[in-house]
Design an enzyme around this catalytic site. Structure first.
Site, PDB file in Angstrom:
ATOM      1  N   ARG A  92       8.036   7.694 -54.225  1.00  0.00           N
ATOM      2  CA  ARG A  92       6.739   7.628 -54.895  1.00  0.00           C
ATOM      3  C   ARG A  92       5.653   7.656 -53.824  1.00  0.00           C
ATOM      4  NH1 ARG A  92       5.756   1.893 -57.050  1.00  0.00           N
ATOM      5  NH2 ARG A  92       4.422   1.875 -55.237  1.00  0.00           N
TER       6      ARG A  92
ATOM      7  N   HIS B  82       2.018   2.511 -57.624  1.00  0.00           N
ATOM      8  CA  HIS B  82       2.721   2.512 -58.900  1.00  0.00           C
ATOM      9  C   HIS B  82       1.818   3.123 -59.968  1.00  0.00           C
ATOM     10  CE1 HIS B  82       4.796   1.346 -62.488  1.00  0.00           C
ATOM     11  NE2 HIS B  82       3.709   0.746 -62.905  1.00  0.00           N
TER      12      HIS B  82
ATOM     13  N   TYR C  30       2.437  -3.017 -49.411  1.00  0.00           N
ATOM     14  CA  TYR C  30       3.867  -3.361 -49.368  1.00  0.00           C
ATOM     15  C   TYR C  30       4.805  -2.229 -48.951  1.00  0.00           C
ATOM     16  CZ  TYR C  30       3.552  -1.408 -54.088  1.00  0.00           C
ATOM     17  OH  TYR C  30       3.305  -0.583 -55.152  1.00  0.00           O
TER      18      TYR C  30
HETATM   19  C1  LIG Z   1      10.349  -4.558 -70.029  1.00  0.00           C
HETATM   20  C2  LIG Z   1       9.259  -4.338 -69.059  1.00  0.00           C
HETATM   21  N1  LIG Z   1       9.046  -5.232 -68.081  1.00  0.00           N
HETATM   22  C3  LIG Z   1       8.045  -5.068 -67.205  1.00  0.00           C
HETATM   23  C4  LIG Z   1       7.223  -3.994 -67.278  1.00  0.00           C
HETATM   24  C5  LIG Z   1       6.087  -3.809 -66.290  1.00  0.00           C
HETATM   25  N2  LIG Z   1       6.376  -2.677 -65.424  1.00  0.00           N
HETATM   26  C6  LIG Z   1       5.862  -1.469 -65.664  1.00  0.00           C
HETATM   27  S1  LIG Z   1       6.445  -0.320 -64.636  1.00  0.00           S
HETATM   28  C7  LIG Z   1       7.398  -1.432 -63.810  1.00  0.00           C
HETATM   29  C8  LIG Z   1       8.253  -0.985 -62.696  1.00  0.00           C
HETATM   30  C9  LIG Z   1       9.165   0.112 -63.108  1.00  0.00           C
HETATM   31  O1  LIG Z   1       9.891   0.574 -62.027  1.00  0.00           O
HETATM   32  P1  LIG Z   1      10.928   1.741 -62.154  1.00  0.00           P
HETATM   33  O2  LIG Z   1      11.752   1.559 -63.381  1.00  0.00           O
HETATM   34  O3  LIG Z   1      11.640   1.832 -60.873  1.00  0.00           O
HETATM   35  O4  LIG Z   1      10.052   3.034 -62.411  1.00  0.00           O
HETATM   36  P2  LIG Z   1       8.916   3.669 -61.485  1.00  0.00           P
HETATM   37  O5  LIG Z   1       7.634   3.016 -61.891  1.00  0.00           O
HETATM   38  O6  LIG Z   1       9.281   3.413 -60.077  1.00  0.00           O
HETATM   39  O7  LIG Z   1       8.884   5.107 -61.810  1.00  0.00           O
HETATM   40  C10 LIG Z   1       7.232  -2.703 -64.364  1.00  0.00           C
HETATM   41  C11 LIG Z   1       7.877  -3.923 -63.853  1.00  0.00           C
HETATM   42  C12 LIG Z   1       7.462  -3.083 -68.318  1.00  0.00           C
HETATM   43  N3  LIG Z   1       6.694  -2.010 -68.478  1.00  0.00           N
HETATM   44  N4  LIG Z   1       8.463  -3.278 -69.191  1.00  0.00           N
END
Ligand SMILES: Cc1ncc(C[n+]2csc(CCOP(=O)(O)OP(=O)(O)O)c2C)c(N)n1
Lengths: 324, 372
Positions: B259, B263, B272
């Site tokens: 990425r 985020h 970080y």
């Molecule tokens: C059930 C849930 N918990 C927490 C969140 C908050 N949240 C949004 S994105 C994220 C991280 C997701 O990481 P990943 O699955 O690796 O996908 P990326 O964003 O790296 O594409 C979090 C913790 C959420 N959307 N849904």
């Protein structure tokens, strides 16, 4: 005393509790070095180390389930759920386990833990970063549900929740995280759970509210005052168990009641307050009890300002009840 | 196929020995152009957020080859359950940039009627891209159910479920792999391992040696590919989709990528993500990697690249102009689609709110009577 934001007060509350009690620990998604997406746990990892403030894998079920195990075994976990909207994978752990452990084990096992979570709208978060799910949890015997609306209460209620022997869901009004500031004492103090707060005394109409709706009701009350309506504002601040006596006192005092929350209306928390007043002190009522709430729809995005109760909708209800 | 060794196709010099993408020249150019278009759309959204025109976006820089390579292996009549970081997927299959922009603005022409945050797309034409949800992992098992429906009706269609490395910790992921394995469902799982889940690096997410290997315990073959090499991604997905279509069951594909941004627009990754890691990945830009391959094989020329870049920039600019000029949704959109039929209590709430908005003078232009 320092004049700080609500989020800073939460941070102070956690720090104070962790300083005093080495069994208190904080964890959740992005809670460690990043300090949480809203910075509630900022600097706690550097101050207390990674074993006391840390990140977990992305699983609310895992966060709450492990917190239950820790709490049963001598720790005082403060688990963070990043947004209240994402708590539902942990619903089973909260409702079936944490809330029932004391009862089902005949008091042998208990779960003194806190789940902190930001809730509510007003940040353009759409369906899943805006909801107010308190009613689901208030329907759960064994759980406590706390919602502060000022920095002072945020710190004092949080410390009280951490010290409480039972599981507490501590819902933080994210719309107020940085939009309000208030005087907060240094060091340790608590605000007793299950006590309401009189925000403003008034003789004409009592408005019961909590969380992010409190400043909105205050705003409506100012306009009402210009129209010579003296509003009595009550912040419920612990929804479960509720300060029932206090609620009835305030309802009797004005005989006219409005209840405000941003969650949907149907089976919302306001129905309980309304029923409680109707059952116990209806003879004091001079007008029907009114609710101002979110609509019975999911939470929209672009038009969230229409969905969320605002001072105008609250004022409308106050005037209606007053004129009855 | 391996869960530990990285499958890659394009070499440093741009050659892809022994690899045939099975695409015509025009299709290869479409693949490349979609990567450019995705990058341009992504950059535009970040700028629109910075200038306050839209509320939010999800940076897609760096992961384009993963979404697009995967998309390219599916047919238009397959079903897609993407993550929010998959801009290239709808664009590859012909969703118009302007329709994506309407969603970013949450305006009256947004297919979600302004109800969802930006990047939570939902399309039923020209592809079935099922409404994206914020809760992580919930859609993965739904894709298995949709795949079961194809299976049951004897259709040879396949589902794609895409999620991040963090998504593998969700309940939905584990249910999905388990069910798909048992049912031999025609579904392909895409784990976009982009290094971080917000601020949490992969090693905090799992103690497994890879994400691909997680399939093994569920009886689902796993494969790990270079997610910045669009041909490698395409190859892995082509094989997996074929297997699924034939009735040979699901596959879990881990695309290793990075990425190259926050985020979301609300996040500052410099706090970080170590700068050295970012710098190392910057040298492996997926667009540059494909560019090298297509220059080498003479599908592209420098001149053509220039003209494509200009073309996509114009397309995105025009789309944002149209979306910006489109009014917000009408107030009634708050109340519709809760159910097929509008219940009385919601109708009353709608009427009251319309009445209040009218009295206070902020009902949307064009609204007369509450229309429901
Ligand atoms: C059930 C849930 N918990 C927490 C969140 C908050 N949240 C949004 S994105 C994220 C991280 C997701 O990481 P990943 O699955 O690796 O996908 P990326 O964003 O790296 O594409 C979090 C913790 C959420 N959307 N849904």
């Amino acid at each position: 005393m320092a004049n700080i934001t609500l989020i800073k007060a939460v941070n102070e509350g956690l720090r104070t509790a962790m300083q005093k009690d080495p069994t208190v620990l904080c964890f959740g998604e992005d809670v460690g070095p990043k300090g949480g997406v809203f910075l509630a746990t900022e600097n706690l990892t550097s101050e207390f180390g990674e074993s006391r403030c840390f990140d977990t894998p992305l699983s609310e079920d895992g966060i709450v389930g492990s917190a239950i195990g820790m709490a049963m075994n001598g720790l005082r976990p403060v688990a963070e759920i990043q947004f209240q909207d994402f708590i539902y994978p942990a619903f089973d752990q909260i409702v079936s386990e944490a809330a029932k452990m004391r009862y089902r084990s005949g008091g042998q096992y208990t779960v003194p833990m806190v789940i902190r979570t930001p809730y509510g709208g007003g940040i353009r978060g759409g369906l899943y970063h805006s909801q107010s799910g308190e009613a689901y949890f208030c329907h759960t015997p064994g759980l406590k549900v706390v919602i502060p609306s000022t920095p002072h209460d945020a710190k004092g209620l949080l410390i009280a929740s951490i010290q409480d022997p039972d599981p507490v869901l501590f819902m933080e009004p994210k719309a107020l995280y940085r939009s309000i500031k208030g005087e907060v004492p240094e060091g340790e103090y608590t605000v007793d759970l299950s006590t309401l707060r009189s925000v403003k005394e008034g003789e004409d109409v009592t408005v019961f509210c909590y969380g992010a709706m409190v400043p909105i009701v205050e705003k409506a009350a100012k306009v009402a005052a210009e129209k010579n309506i003296d509003v009595n504002i009550v912040d419920l601040r612990t929804l479960l168990p509720l300060d029932e006596e206090g609620v009835l006192e305030h309802a009797k005092r004005t005989g006219r009641v409005v209840i405000v929350h941003e969650a949907p209306r149907f089976c919302g928390y306001g129905s309980e307050v309304s029923a409680m007043i109707a059952e116990n002190v209806i003879e004091y009522m001079e007008a029907p009890i009114k609710r101002v709430t979110g609509f019975d729809t999911p939470f929209p995005n672009t038009l969230e300002h229409h969905y969320m109760p605002d001072d105008r909708r609250v004022l409308d209800a106050i005037e209606e009840v007053y004129a009855y | 196929m391996s869960t530990s060794e990285l499958l890659s196709v394009i070499e440093a010099d741009g050659t892809a020995p022994g690899y045939d993408p099975g695409l015509s020249k025009a299709e290869l150019i479409h693949l490349y152009r979609t990567m450019l278009l995705t990058r341009a759309f992504d950059e535009a959204c970040i700028n629109l957020q910075r200038s306050g025109q839209i509320g939010f976006s999800i940076p897609n820089r760096g992961i384009e080859a993963t979404s697009i390579g995967a998309a390219s292996a599916f047919r238009k009549d397959d079903w897609f359950f993407p993550s929010y970081r998959d801009f290239g997927l709808p664009l590859y299959h012909g969703v118009e940039v302007v329709d994506m922009m309407h969603n970013m603005y949450g305006n009256a022409l947004d297919t979600s009627k302004g109800r969802q945050m930006p990047v939570h797309f939902s399309f039923s034409e020209p592809i079935k891209l099922v409404s994206i949800s914020s809760p992580i992992g919930t859609h993965i098992i739904q894709a298995v159910g949709a795949a079961y429906a194809f299976q049951q009706r004897g259709e040879d269609k396949v589902c794609l479920a895409s999620f991040g490395d963090g998504g593998t910790s969700s309940l939905g992921f584990h249910s999905a792999l388990n069910f798909a394995g048992v049912w031999k469902a025609p579904v392909v799982f895409l784990c976009q391992n982009n290094g971080y889940a917000i601020s949490c690096p992969s090693e905090q997410q799992t103690a497994s040696e890879s994400y691909a290997i997680k399939g093994e315990a569920y009886g689902v073959p796993g494969i790990k590919v270079d997610g910045n090499d669009v041909f490698a991604v395409r190859q892995a997905f082509t094989e997996a989709v074929e297997r699924a279509r034939k009735g040979d069951g699901p596959t879990l594909i881990e695309c290793v990528t990075f990425r190259m941004g926050g985020h979301s627009t609300a996040d500052d990754p410099t706090k970080y993500v170590p700068a050295e890691i970012m710098a190392a990945w910057a040298k492996r830009d997926p667009i540059e990697i494909l560019e090298r391959a297509l220059l080498k094989s003479k599908v592209l020329t420098k001149k053509k690249i220039e003209s494509l870049r200009k073309e996509v920039a114009k397309e995105v600019q025009a789309a944002s102009k149209v979306a910006a000029g489109t009014p917000p949704p009408a107030l009634e959109q708050v109340f519709t689609d809760v159910y097929e039929e509008l219940p009385d209590h919601i109708r009353r709430q709608g009427e009251r709110s319309f009445d209040l908005a009218k009295r206070k003078g902020d009902a949307n232009a064009g609204d007369g009577e509450f229309p429901l």
